[in-house]
Write a protein that holds these residues in place. Structure first.
Motif, PDB file in Angstrom:
ATOM      1  N   UNK A  17       3.814  -3.384  -4.290  1.00 32.24           N
ATOM      2  CA  UNK A  17       4.800  -4.156  -3.521  1.00 32.24           C
ATOM      3  C   UNK A  17       4.346  -5.576  -3.184  1.00 32.24           C
ATOM      4  N   UNK A  18       3.102  -5.788  -2.712  1.00 29.92           N
ATOM      5  CA  UNK A  18       2.679  -7.171  -2.408  1.00 29.92           C
ATOM      6  C   UNK A  18       2.736  -8.089  -3.619  1.00 29.92           C
ATOM      7  N   UNK A  19       2.504  -7.536  -4.822  1.00 27.92           N
ATOM      8  CA  UNK A  19       2.567  -8.361  -6.035  1.00 27.92           C
ATOM      9  C   UNK A  19       3.998  -8.786  -6.340  1.00 27.92           C
ATOM     10  N   UNK A  76       7.140 -12.728  -6.728  1.00 30.36           N
ATOM     11  CA  UNK A  76       8.195 -12.863  -7.745  1.00 30.36           C
ATOM     12  C   UNK A  76       7.901 -13.990  -8.746  1.00 30.36           C
ATOM     13  N   UNK A  77       6.661 -14.045  -9.219  1.00 28.33           N
ATOM     14  CA  UNK A  77       6.276 -15.006 -10.250  1.00 28.33           C
ATOM     15  C   UNK A  77       5.902 -14.235 -11.511  1.00 28.33           C
ATOM     16  N   UNK A  78       6.042 -14.853 -12.687  1.00 27.37           N
ATOM     17  CA  UNK A  78       5.716 -14.140 -13.938  1.00 27.37           C
ATOM     18  C   UNK A  78       4.322 -13.514 -13.954  1.00 27.37           C
ATOM     19  N   UNK A  79       3.256 -14.223 -13.485  1.00 28.32           N
ATOM     20  CA  UNK A  79       1.922 -13.579 -13.509  1.00 28.32           C
ATOM     21  C   UNK A  79       1.843 -12.342 -12.613  1.00 28.32           C
ATOM     22  N   UNK A  80       2.394 -12.440 -11.398  1.00 27.12           N
ATOM     23  CA  UNK A  80       2.305 -11.290 -10.492  1.00 27.12           C
ATOM     24  C   UNK A  80       3.150 -10.125 -10.990  1.00 27.12           C
ATOM     25  N   UNK A  81       4.313 -10.430 -11.578  1.00 31.13           N
ATOM     26  CA  UNK A  81       5.153  -9.367 -12.130  1.00 31.13           C
ATOM     27  C   UNK A  81       4.448  -8.688 -13.291  1.00 31.13           C
ATOM     28  N   UNK A  82       3.779  -9.482 -14.145  1.00 31.42           N
ATOM     29  CA  UNK A  82       3.051  -8.909 -15.272  1.00 31.42           C
ATOM     30  C   UNK A  82       1.908  -8.024 -14.781  1.00 31.42           C
ATOM     31  N   UNK A  83       1.186  -8.497 -13.772  1.00 26.93           N
ATOM     32  CA  UNK A  83       0.092  -7.694 -13.202  1.00 26.93           C
ATOM     33  C   UNK A  83       0.644  -6.395 -12.604  1.00 26.93           C
TER      34      UNK A  83
END
Length: 325
Positions: free
Chosen positions: A171-173, A177-184
């Protein structure tokens, strides 16, 4: 003594396929029961939800008396009763939707549970080359269902706890709502799912133990499963992975067929029945594979496949004990 490599993953699958024709009538009856019941429940769900949603949409429509006579395009509510969300009938329909969905989930789980323990009993009998009548099968289910039910409840609790813990980490990632965090988050979610497949190997084996041995249920069955599976978990993990991969292929392939054939979009029940047929047959095969894994591990550990108190030895006196000769 046999070595583990003498019945590797593929050998377990082959043995599982060989078991299906034995006691074939009961196996087919279990499969038909599971598929028909799930199809009926899905039809009832679609029918009830469609009816309730239609009723909800009616309540969402504005009251004709709430329009301003001088300006028909203006919505001028006069009382709280004109707001759909405050309408008692609207709240009642939403409550019915929730009740119907909960009832569907409970009924589906009950059908899956009964089908699962039935196929375990039939598989153990088939592995011992013993015929099993419908009356004997029903008698076994009546005498054993409480043990696997307790074990299943523990497994659901463990699975739910793992899902909640994983959601708390992901949830914190997703907040950024950025492409890197969504990918992670996606990579982490896939890794967590694969790890869960590895974790639940002894959990699924515990259900087989709960059915086969009368002195084990709940935490006792989970403890024994963890002991039995030590050093042999990879076979159960491969069964889980194969089941998940095949299920995704079935669902994905059926969706592609649905998109490419417009007539299927008007026959949702046909599509649902076909998907349910393949998934339920795959699920039953996975349960048979876990039963074979349990029996083979018992033999490797130098123990009788059918211990005193097992369903075939004590519960079905008309069936002779299994001989390893």
């Amino acid at each position: 003594m046999e070595h583990l490599t003498s019945f590797g993953f593929y050998a377990i699958l082959i043995e599982s396929f060989k078991l299906l024709p034995k006691n074939g009538k009961l196996t087919m009856l279990i499969a038909i029961f599971s598929i028909v019941m799930h199809s009926i429940l899905s039809f009832l769900l679609f029918y009830c939800i469609d009816f309730l949603i239609s009723d909800i949409l009616v309540h969402l429509m504005p009251d004709p008396t709430s329009f301003d006579p001088n300006n028909p395009t203006t919505f001028a509510p006069k009382t709280n009763s004109n707001f759909p969300l405050l309408n008692p009938s609207f709240k009642k329909d939403l409550s019915f939707v929730l009740i119907v969905e909960i009832a569907y989930i409970v009924a589906t789980l009950m059908v899956a549970f009964l089908s699962g323990i039935s196929i375990i009993i039939v598989s153990i009998a088939s592995y011992s080359a013993k015929s099993l009548s419908l009356k004997e099968l029903l008698g076994c289910i009546r005498r054993t269902w409480t043990r696997p039910l307790i074990t299943t409840l523990y497994i659901w609790l463990l699975t739910f706890s793992c899902l909640v813990f994983t959601s708390m980490l992901i949830s914190p990632l997703l907040i950024y709502n950025t492409p890197p965090t969504i990918m992670v988050a996606i990579v982490f979610g896939i890794g967590a799912y694969i790890f869960l497949l590895y974790l639940n190997v002894p959990w699924l084996l515990a259900i087989v133990i709960s059915v086969a041995e009368e002195n084990y249920s709940g935490l006792e069955a989970l403890g024994k499963a963890s002991t039995l599976i030590k050093g042999k978990r990879v076979h159960g993990f491969l069964i889980n992975v194969s089941y998940c991969v095949f299920s995704m292929v079935v669902v994905g392939g059926c969706k592609m067929i649905l998109l490419r054939n417009r007539w299927l979009s008007h026959h949702v029940m046909v599509y649902t029945f076909f998907v349910a047929l393949l998934l339920h047959l795959t699920t039953l095969l996975a349960i048979v594979a876990y039963t074979v894994l349990y029996i083979r591990i018992k033999k490797i550990d130098g123990e009788d496949v059918e211990l005193s108190g097992s369903i075939l030895y004590a519960k079905l006196p008309t069936i002779q004990p299994y001989s390893t000769d």
